[in-house]
Design an enzyme around this catalytic site. Sequence first.
Site, PDB file in Angstrom:
ATOM      1  CG  ASP A   1      41.945  45.930  43.894  1.00  0.00           C
ATOM      2  OD1 ASP A   1      43.068  46.132  44.388  1.00  0.00           O
ATOM      3  OD2 ASP A   1      40.882  46.092  44.534  1.00  0.00           O
TER       4      ASP A   1
ATOM      5  CE  LYS B   1      41.955  49.263  50.700  1.00  0.00           C
ATOM      6  NZ  LYS B   1      42.745  48.090  50.314  1.00  0.00           N
TER       7      LYS B   1
ATOM      8  CG  HIS C   1      42.186  51.090  42.814  1.00  0.00           C
ATOM      9  ND1 HIS C   1      43.548  51.080  42.555  1.00  0.00           N
ATOM     10  CD2 HIS C   1      41.952  50.039  43.630  1.00  0.00           C
ATOM     11  CE1 HIS C   1      44.101  50.054  43.182  1.00  0.00           C
ATOM     12  NE2 HIS C   1      43.158  49.412  43.842  1.00  0.00           N
ATOM     13  CG  ASP C   2      42.555  50.451  47.012  1.00  0.00           C
ATOM     14  OD1 ASP C   2      41.327  50.291  46.985  1.00  0.00           O
ATOM     15  OD2 ASP C   2      43.370  49.502  46.987  1.00  0.00           O
TER      16      ASP C   2
ATOM     17  CG  HIS D   1      37.749  49.666  43.480  1.00  0.00           C
ATOM     18  ND1 HIS D   1      37.510  50.866  44.124  1.00  0.00           N
ATOM     19  CD2 HIS D   1      38.551  48.959  44.294  1.00  0.00           C
ATOM     20  CE1 HIS D   1      38.150  50.866  45.283  1.00  0.00           C
ATOM     21  NE2 HIS D   1      38.785  49.714  45.414  1.00  0.00           N
ATOM     22  CG  HIS D   2      35.996  46.690  46.674  1.00  0.00           C
ATOM     23  ND1 HIS D   2      36.720  45.520  46.673  1.00  0.00           N
ATOM     24  CD2 HIS D   2      36.868  47.671  47.031  1.00  0.00           C
ATOM     25  CE1 HIS D   2      37.965  45.779  47.038  1.00  0.00           C
ATOM     26  NE2 HIS D   2      38.081  47.077  47.252  1.00  0.00           N
TER      27      HIS D   2
ATOM     28  CG  HIS E   1      38.399  51.585  50.520  1.00  0.00           C
ATOM     29  ND1 HIS E   1      37.868  50.326  50.714  1.00  0.00           N
ATOM     30  CD2 HIS E   1      38.948  51.573  49.281  1.00  0.00           C
ATOM     31  CE1 HIS E   1      38.089  49.591  49.641  1.00  0.00           C
ATOM     32  NE2 HIS E   1      38.747  50.322  48.750  1.00  0.00           N
TER      33      HIS E   1
END
Length: 188
Positions: free
Chosen positions: A132, A54, A50-51, A103-104, A79
């Site tokens: 998260d 980054k 998911h990240d 996801h944000h 990201h």
Amino acid sequence: IESLAATLDAKDEYTKGHSSRVAKYSKLIAIEYGLSEKEVEELFNVALLHDIGKIAVPDTILNKPGKLTDEEFNIVKKHTVKGAKILSNMNAFKTASDVARHHHERFDGRGYPDGLSGTDIPLFSRIIAVADSFDAMSSSRVYRPRLDEEIIKSEFIKNSGTQFDPDIVKIFLKLWDEGKIYDSIDVK
């Protein structure tokens, strides 16, 4: 997939193991939610990534001990889009790109990058958002120590229906009250 997640976690000592923990919490939520075994497995795998965007965020920003400037935060927010682009050709898991991108997002539509709201946010992204956030709050970070459990619970209750999908929060808090969250992994 695990190698990619480990590569990302290696960038920041404070988030070491973050992707793995988020994947495990997401899996618990998905099982309780009633997703199929195949969906649970796919969610676990995409949660590990998911990240991934980054990787494109400079270490000086990721590891900054103080508050980020608006400009730095805008770089961090990118990201999600960068991760979606990195994962866009991952044929084994069609949802990986969407999860990285969304996801944000916030249930009330005030998230990023697209301002999606409610069930327009993909289910996997709504689940990962809770997992998260829990890992972020329950882990020490370069900019703050781990939060107290009661503070974490109150944040989920306060932000249910605004930041988070209230159905996912309800499931997560049930799992936590049953001791299943901390039983799933050693959280530090």
